[in-house]
Scaffold this motif. Structure first.
Motif, PDB file in Angstrom:
ATOM      1  N   UNK A 152       0.819  -1.300  -0.060  1.00 50.89           N
ATOM      2  CA  UNK A 152       0.131   0.009  -0.176  1.00 50.89           C
ATOM      3  C   UNK A 152       0.757   1.265   0.215  1.00 50.89           C
ATOM      4  N   UNK A 153       1.801   1.116   0.756  1.00 41.76           N
ATOM      5  CA  UNK A 153       2.864   2.435   0.918  1.00 41.76           C
ATOM      6  C   UNK A 153       3.526   2.858  -0.604  1.00 41.76           C
ATOM      7  N   UNK A 154       3.767   1.283  -1.315  1.00 47.20           N
ATOM      8  CA  UNK A 154       4.397   1.753  -2.568  1.00 47.20           C
ATOM      9  C   UNK A 154       3.341   2.057  -3.559  1.00 47.20           C
ATOM     10  N   UNK A 155       2.287   1.701  -3.582  1.00 44.80           N
ATOM     11  CA  UNK A 155       1.304   2.242  -4.444  1.00 44.80           C
ATOM     12  C   UNK A 155       0.877   3.971  -4.120  1.00 44.80           C
ATOM     13  N   UNK A 156       0.833   4.095  -2.962  1.00 46.79           N
ATOM     14  CA  UNK A 156       0.580   5.340  -2.508  1.00 46.79           C
ATOM     15  C   UNK A 156       1.868   6.438  -3.040  1.00 46.79           C
ATOM     16  N   UNK A 157       3.113   5.985  -2.901  1.00 44.23           N
ATOM     17  CA  UNK A 157       4.264   6.832  -3.349  1.00 44.23           C
ATOM     18  C   UNK A 157       3.913   6.871  -4.931  1.00 44.23           C
ATOM     19  N   UNK A 158       3.774   5.759  -5.507  1.00 44.77           N
ATOM     20  CA  UNK A 158       3.892   5.939  -7.004  1.00 44.77           C
ATOM     21  C   UNK A 158       2.538   6.830  -7.390  1.00 44.77           C
ATOM     22  N   UNK A 159       1.376   6.703  -6.700  1.00 46.16           N
ATOM     23  CA  UNK A 159       0.351   7.653  -7.054  1.00 46.16           C
ATOM     24  C   UNK A 159       0.793   9.177  -6.787  1.00 46.16           C
ATOM     25  N   UNK A 160       1.329   9.501  -5.704  1.00 45.78           N
ATOM     26  CA  UNK A 160       1.783  10.811  -5.204  1.00 45.78           C
ATOM     27  C   UNK A 160       2.880  11.216  -6.246  1.00 45.78           C
ATOM     28  N   UNK A 161       3.622  10.321  -6.851  1.00 42.55           N
ATOM     29  CA  UNK A 161       4.696  10.682  -7.779  1.00 42.55           C
ATOM     30  C   UNK A 161       4.094  11.292  -9.080  1.00 42.55           C
ATOM     31  N   UNK A 162       2.831  10.323  -9.637  1.00 44.58           N
ATOM     32  CA  UNK A 162       2.183  10.764 -10.596  1.00 44.58           C
ATOM     33  C   UNK A 162       1.690  12.285 -10.533  1.00 44.58           C
ATOM     34  N   UNK A 163       0.949  12.396  -9.438  1.00 44.66           N
ATOM     35  CA  UNK A 163       0.426  13.791  -9.015  1.00 44.66           C
ATOM     36  C   UNK A 163       1.533  15.011  -9.169  1.00 44.66           C
ATOM     37  N   UNK A 164       2.551  14.715  -8.494  1.00 48.99           N
ATOM     38  CA  UNK A 164       3.679  15.385  -8.480  1.00 48.99           C
ATOM     39  C   UNK A 164       4.213  15.809  -9.709  1.00 48.99           C
ATOM     40  N   UNK A 165       4.318  14.786 -10.528  1.00 55.93           N
ATOM     41  CA  UNK A 165       4.967  14.888 -11.863  1.00 55.93           C
ATOM     42  C   UNK A 165       4.171  15.800 -12.709  1.00 55.93           C
ATOM     43  N   UNK A 166       2.538  15.684 -12.620  1.00 57.86           N
ATOM     44  CA  UNK A 166       1.770  16.426 -13.243  1.00 57.86           C
ATOM     45  C   UNK A 166       1.834  17.887 -13.137  1.00 57.86           C
ATOM     46  N   UNK A 167       2.135  18.210 -11.654  1.00 56.10           N
ATOM     47  CA  UNK A 167       2.318  19.818 -11.329  1.00 56.10           C
ATOM     48  C   UNK A 167       3.791  20.213 -11.448  1.00 56.10           C
ATOM     49  N   UNK A 168       4.584  19.439 -11.874  1.00 53.92           N
ATOM     50  CA  UNK A 168       5.890  19.858 -12.247  1.00 53.92           C
ATOM     51  C   UNK A 168       6.862  19.812 -10.694  1.00 53.92           C
ATOM     52  N   UNK A 169       6.400  18.953  -9.824  1.00 52.39           N
ATOM     53  CA  UNK A 169       7.142  19.036  -8.646  1.00 52.39           C
ATOM     54  C   UNK A 169       8.345  18.081  -8.634  1.00 52.39           C
ATOM     55  N   UNK A 170       9.538  18.254  -7.942  1.00 52.94           N
ATOM     56  CA  UNK A 170      10.559  17.493  -7.481  1.00 52.94           C
ATOM     57  C   UNK A 170      10.090  16.108  -6.721  1.00 52.94           C
ATOM     58  N   UNK A 171       9.788  15.078  -7.428  1.00 50.68           N
ATOM     59  CA  UNK A 171       9.222  14.238  -6.648  1.00 50.68           C
ATOM     60  C   UNK A 171      10.510  13.034  -5.917  1.00 50.68           C
ATOM     61  N   UNK A 172      11.554  13.779  -5.908  1.00 52.79           N
ATOM     62  CA  UNK A 172      12.847  12.749  -5.528  1.00 52.79           C
ATOM     63  C   UNK A 172      12.516  12.278  -4.043  1.00 52.79           C
ATOM     64  N   UNK A 173      12.079  13.521  -3.396  1.00 53.71           N
ATOM     65  CA  UNK A 173      12.227  13.268  -1.675  1.00 53.71           C
ATOM     66  C   UNK A 173      11.008  12.353  -1.504  1.00 53.71           C
ATOM     67  N   UNK A 174      10.166  12.033  -2.285  1.00 46.92           N
ATOM     68  CA  UNK A 174       9.106  11.211  -1.981  1.00 46.92           C
ATOM     69  C   UNK A 174       9.751   9.553  -1.820  1.00 46.92           C
ATOM     70  N   UNK A 175      10.473   9.526  -2.387  1.00 47.97           N
ATOM     71  CA  UNK A 175      11.206   8.058  -2.141  1.00 47.97           C
ATOM     72  C   UNK A 175      12.510   7.978  -1.452  1.00 47.97           C
ATOM     73  N   UNK A 176      12.674   8.814  -0.643  1.00 48.44           N
ATOM     74  CA  UNK A 176      13.814   8.972   0.465  1.00 48.44           C
ATOM     75  C   UNK A 176      13.227   8.354   1.805  1.00 48.44           C
ATOM     76  N   UNK A 177      12.861   7.042   1.758  1.00 48.57           N
ATOM     77  CA  UNK A 177      12.352   6.333   2.741  1.00 48.57           C
ATOM     78  C   UNK A 177      13.187   5.254   3.391  1.00 48.57           C
ATOM     79  N   UNK A 178      14.352   5.366   3.480  1.00 56.29           N
ATOM     80  CA  UNK A 178      15.363   4.493   4.047  1.00 56.29           C
ATOM     81  C   UNK A 178      14.858   4.341   5.566  1.00 56.29           C
ATOM     82  N   UNK A 179      14.837   5.250   6.422  1.00 59.25           N
ATOM     83  CA  UNK A 179      14.362   4.825   7.701  1.00 59.25           C
ATOM     84  C   UNK A 179      12.989   4.129   7.925  1.00 59.25           C
TER      85      UNK A 179
END
Length: 309
Positions: A152-179
């Motif tokens: 579910x978390x991975x699906x959420x990140x993918x959806x958030x990435x799509x929304x962010x890319x559609x708005x020209x956002x820097x979506x790189x920070x979405x995937x900084x989930x190491x901790x």
């Protein structure tokens, strides 16, 4: 029948019979959480978000990501991990209900539909049968829910990435989930500690499932409720309720998350508080008392199963 074949058959049965509670229900809950979160992110441009009394309005998801990166000040990974832990919280809370109702119906349903007679005709001992039911209800839901949470978390990140890319956002920070991934991986061995700490509760529910002639819910819930009520009236105390509550959330220390500076310290304090309480359990005598009490209830369930006809 070899041991491997026997245990494989028992494991397959537990997965099949608990599939709805252990997989379908968590998947539906996580799907709702993901849907609500994605809709909230998509609605940012329509309503806007105000940060503080004097802070600027945020009118897009892209601005929200940019502001989050600035506020995190180098701790973006911990900011994202805190957010994902919050998203996972509803499912983590639901796991306790899944465990309760799975165990509650395990041995009771066997007796009601007489299916236990089939397993009595097989080379499976009553001990193996009851322990399989216990592990299928007390441990399997934690494992499956954890896997569903990650998906579910991975699906959420993918959806958030799509929304962010559609708005020209820097979506790189979405995937900084190491901790977050570190906590997720550590949770698997923690499940063993959780299961052992909760053994008095889960063992009691399993025993109630083995002896209740009908209405196993009432049989499992009424005795502790009556014990709490009698204690409150006679002794004006709440030790029974406190003891039951600690079996679910073992708050072993007074360390909180106050007086933190930034998302980094907040996440470190939060994760230390969450994991520390569980990791400290083996150092407590109460932990081993809980194992003995729970094992006694399971032994009673095995005894009751042996003389069920």
């Amino acid at each position: 029948m070899s041991r491997l074949t026997k245990y494989t058959a028992l494991a397959r049965r537990e997965v099949q019979e608990t599939w709805t509670g252990s997989v379908i229900t968590p998947a539906l809950i996580m799907a709702v959480v993901v849907l609500v979160t994605v809709l909230a992110l998509s609605a940012v441009p329509q309503g806007g978000i105000s940060i503080g009394d004097e802070g600027p309005d945020i009118n897009s998801f892209a601005e929200l990501l940019d502001r989050a990166g600035q506020e995190a000040e180098g701790d973006v990974d911990k900011l994202m991990s805190t957010f994902l832990l919050g998203v996972s919280l509803p499912l983590a809370m639901a796991t306790y209900f899944i465990v309760f109702f799975t165990l509650l119906g395990s041995l009771y349903e066997d007796r009601r539909d007489r299916s236990f007679l089939f397993w009595k005709s097989m080379p499976v001992s009553d001990t193996e049968e009851v322990l399989a039911r216990f592990l299928g209800g007390a441990l399997l839901p934690f494992v499956t829910v954890n896997l569903v949470t990650l998906v579910g978390v991975l699906v959420l990140l993918v959806c958030a990435t799509v929304v962010g890319l559609a708005q020209g956002a820097d979506v790189g920070l979405l995937w900084q989930i190491g901790p977050y991934l570190q906590v997720w991986l550590l949770s698997f061995p923690l499940f063993v500690l959780i299961m052992l700490w909760m053994l008095p509760l889960t063992g009691w529910v399993l025993f109630a499932s083995s002896v209740a002639p009908r209405a196993p819910f009432a049989f499992a819930v009424l005795p502790p409720v009556l014990a709490m009520a009698i204690e409150g009236v006679v002794f004006n105390s709440g030790r029974v309720a406190e003891w039951l509550g600690r079996r679910i959330v073992p708050v072993t220390g007074d360390d909180g998350i106050d007086d933190v500076d930034g998302f980094g310290e907040f996440y470190d304090s939060l994760s230390a508080m969450m994991l520390g309480d569980w990791l400290d359990l083996p150092t407590m005598p109460e932990f081993y008392v809980s194992i003995l009490v729970g094992a006694a209830f399971i032994a009673l369930a095995i005894w009751r199963r042996r003389y069920t006809s």
